[in-house]
Design a protein around this motif. Structure first.
Motif, PDB file in Angstrom:
ATOM      1  N   CYS A 195       0.849  -1.207   0.000  1.00  0.00           N
ATOM      2  CA  CYS A 195       0.000   0.000   0.000  1.00  0.00           C
ATOM      3  C   CYS A 195       0.879   1.249   0.000  1.00  0.00           C
ATOM      4  O   CYS A 195       0.591   2.231  -0.693  1.00  0.00           O
ATOM      5  N   ALA A 196       1.960   1.213   0.785  1.00  0.00           N
ATOM      6  CA  ALA A 196       2.855   2.378   0.863  1.00  0.00           C
ATOM      7  C   ALA A 196       3.516   2.619  -0.499  1.00  0.00           C
ATOM      8  O   ALA A 196       3.630   3.756  -0.957  1.00  0.00           O
ATOM      9  N   ARG A 197       3.908   1.531  -1.140  1.00  0.00           N
ATOM     10  CA  ARG A 197       4.558   1.664  -2.462  1.00  0.00           C
ATOM     11  C   ARG A 197       3.590   2.270  -3.482  1.00  0.00           C
ATOM     12  O   ARG A 197       3.953   3.151  -4.250  1.00  0.00           O
ATOM     13  N   LYS A 198       2.322   1.775  -3.460  1.00  0.00           N
ATOM     14  CA  LYS A 198       1.312   2.295  -4.404  1.00  0.00           C
ATOM     15  C   LYS A 198       1.136   3.790  -4.217  1.00  0.00           C
ATOM     16  O   LYS A 198       1.032   4.559  -5.164  1.00  0.00           O
ATOM     17  N   GLU A 199       1.064   4.197  -2.954  1.00  0.00           N
ATOM     18  CA  GLU A 199       0.865   5.620  -2.652  1.00  0.00           C
ATOM     19  C   GLU A 199       2.080   6.423  -3.117  1.00  0.00           C
ATOM     20  O   GLU A 199       1.939   7.515  -3.679  1.00  0.00           O
ATOM     21  N   MET A 200       3.251   5.850  -2.914  1.00  0.00           N
ATOM     22  CA  MET A 200       4.496   6.540  -3.294  1.00  0.00           C
ATOM     23  C   MET A 200       4.489   6.862  -4.800  1.00  0.00           C
ATOM     24  O   MET A 200       4.906   7.950  -5.216  1.00  0.00           O
ATOM     25  N   VAL A 201       3.990   5.919  -5.585  1.00  0.00           N
ATOM     26  CA  VAL A 201       3.953   6.125  -7.042  1.00  0.00           C
ATOM     27  C   VAL A 201       3.154   7.396  -7.365  1.00  0.00           C
ATOM     28  O   VAL A 201       3.563   8.217  -8.198  1.00  0.00           O
ATOM     29  N   LYS A 202       2.027   7.597  -6.652  1.00  0.00           N
ATOM     30  CA  LYS A 202       1.198   8.799  -6.885  1.00  0.00           C
ATOM     31  C   LYS A 202       1.988  10.062  -6.584  1.00  0.00           C
ATOM     32  O   LYS A 202       1.978  11.018  -7.334  1.00  0.00           O
ATOM     33  N   TRP A 203       2.661  10.039  -5.430  1.00  0.00           N
ATOM     34  CA  TRP A 203       3.390  11.240  -4.989  1.00  0.00           C
ATOM     35  C   TRP A 203       4.540  11.568  -5.931  1.00  0.00           C
ATOM     36  O   TRP A 203       4.849  12.723  -6.180  1.00  0.00           O
ATOM     37  N   LEU A 204       5.157  10.508  -6.486  1.00  0.00           N
ATOM     38  CA  LEU A 204       6.326  10.739  -7.342  1.00  0.00           C
ATOM     39  C   LEU A 204       5.943  11.289  -8.714  1.00  0.00           C
ATOM     40  O   LEU A 204       6.792  11.733  -9.471  1.00  0.00           O
ATOM     41  N   LYS A 205       4.638  11.259  -9.020  1.00  0.00           N
ATOM     42  CA  LYS A 205       4.195  11.800 -10.314  1.00  0.00           C
ATOM     43  C   LYS A 205       4.060  13.329 -10.275  1.00  0.00           C
ATOM     44  O   LYS A 205       3.913  13.978 -11.298  1.00  0.00           O
ATOM     45  N   ILE A 206       4.076  13.901  -9.076  1.00  0.00           N
ATOM     46  CA  ILE A 206       3.910  15.355  -8.925  1.00  0.00           C
ATOM     47  C   ILE A 206       5.249  16.042  -9.234  1.00  0.00           C
ATOM     48  O   ILE A 206       6.294  15.551  -8.794  1.00  0.00           O
ATOM     49  N   PRO A 207       5.227  17.158  -9.987  1.00  0.00           N
ATOM     50  CA  PRO A 207       6.517  17.840 -10.258  1.00  0.00           C
ATOM     51  C   PRO A 207       7.234  18.155  -8.940  1.00  0.00           C
ATOM     52  O   PRO A 207       6.656  18.798  -8.051  1.00  0.00           O
TER      53      PRO A 207
END
Ligand SMILES: CC/C=C\C/C=C\C/C=C\C=C\CC(=O)SCCNC(=O)CCNC(=O)[C@H](O)C(C)(C)COP(=O)(O)OP(=O)(O)OC[C@H]1O[C@@H](n2cnc3c(N)ncnc32)[C@H](O)[C@@H]1OP(=O)(O)O
Length: 203
Positions: free
Chosen positions: A136-148
Motif C-alpha cells: 500500500c505504501a509503495r502504491k501511494e508513493m507512485v502517486k506522490w512521485l508523479k507530482i513535479p
C-alpha cells in the motif's frame, strides 16, 4: 520492516539513570533526526507495521503519508501515561496532523488509538492488512512521485518551515528543558516504575 512493532518510541534507558551530558546528547540526536525527516525534500511514507507509541508516533507524523497495519496495534503520543510531557515540537507536529482540539484531548489523556480510530481522526491516512502495508505504501508513493518535484518540495517547505525554524532557533533551550525535566527525582521514579511495568507485562 519489523512485524508487530513500527517503533516502541524513544529508548527510555537512554534517559533513565543517565548523566546530564548523556541526556543532552541523546536529545540533540533526536532533534537532528526529526529536523532531517520532517524537512526532507524526499517523499516520505511511513509503513507502520505495528505498535507506534510516543517517539514512534512522532517519526510517523514527520512523514508525508502514513499507512498503518490493521490489528491489535496502537499509535499515539502517550507521554502523560508515563508521567512525562510531550515537548512543544511533538505537540506542534500533532496539531499539524490532526488539528488543535483532537491534539489537546489526545495529549492530556495520553491516548493510544487503534488503527481504525487513528484513520478516523486523520492520524494515519490509510489502513491495510499487515502483509500488505508495504505494498500500500509503495502504491501511494507512485502517486506522490508523479507530482513535479519542485512544486511539491516548495509546498512542503511552505507548510513545514514555521515549525522547523521554531525548533531550530530553540534547540539549546529545548535540550536544557528536556535534561532538567528528566533529571528530576520524581520523573526518574516514574520512568523506573514504567520500565519495571513493561518487564512485568512480559513475564
Ligand atoms: C519542559 C518539557 C521539556 C521537554 C520534554 C520533556 C520530556 C519528554 C521526554 C520524553 C519523551 C519520550 C517519548 C517516548 O518515546 S518514551 C517511550 C514510549 N514508549 C512506550 O511507552 C512503549 C513501551 N513499550 C511497549 O508498550 C511494548 O514494548 C510494545 C507494545 C512496543 C511491544 O510489546 P512487546 O510485548 O512485543 O515487547 P516487550 O516484551 O514489552 O518489550 C521488550 C523489551 O523492551 C523493553 N522496552 C519496550 N519499550 C521500551 C522503550 N520505549 N524503552 C526502553 N525499553 C523498552 C521492555 O522493557 C522489554 O525489555 P526486556 O527484554 O525485558 O529487558
Amino acid at each position: 520492516m519489523v512485524p508487530n512493532i513500527f517503533s516502541a518510541g524513544l529508548d527510555i534507558t537512554e534517559f533513565y539513570q543517565k548523566k546530564p551530558e548523556e541526556t543532552d546528547a541523546f536529545w540533540r540526536t533526536l532533534q537532528d533526526v526529526f529536523l532531517r525527516l520532517y524537512g526532507s525534500k524526499l517523499v516520505t511514507i511511513a509503513a507502520i507495521s505495528g505498535h507506534s507509541p510516543a517517539g514512534g508516533c512522532l517519526l510517523a507524523m514527520a512523514c508525508d503519508y502514513r499507512v498503518m497495519a490493521t490489528g491489535k496495534y496502537t499509535i499515539g503520543l502517550n507521554e502523560t501515561l508515563l508521567g512525562i510531557i510531550a515537548p512543544f515540537w511533538f505537540i506542534e507536529t500533532m496539531k499539524n496532523t490532526i488539528g488543535h482540539r483532537e491534539t489537546e484531548k489526545s495529549l492530556q489523556l495520553g491516548k493510544l488509538y487503534s488503527p481504525e480510530q487513528a484513520e478516523n481522526i486523520g492520524l494515519v491516512d490509510q489502513i491495510c492488512p499487515p502483509d500488505d502495508v508495504l505494498g500500500c505504501a509503495r502504491k501511494e508513493m507512485v502517486k506522490w512521485l508523479k507530482i513535479p518535484d519542485h512544486a511539491r518540495i516548495l509546498t512542503k517547505q511552505l507548510m513545514r518551515n514555521e515549525l522547523i525554524n521554531n525548533l531550530s532557533s530553540k534547540r539549546k533551550e529545548d535540550i536544557y528543558n528536556f535534561t532538567s525535566f528528566v533529571q528530576k527525582d520524581s520523573i526518574q521514579r516514574s520512568l523506573g516504575l514504567y520500565l519495571e511495568s513493561l518487564k512485568k507485562k512480559k513475564s
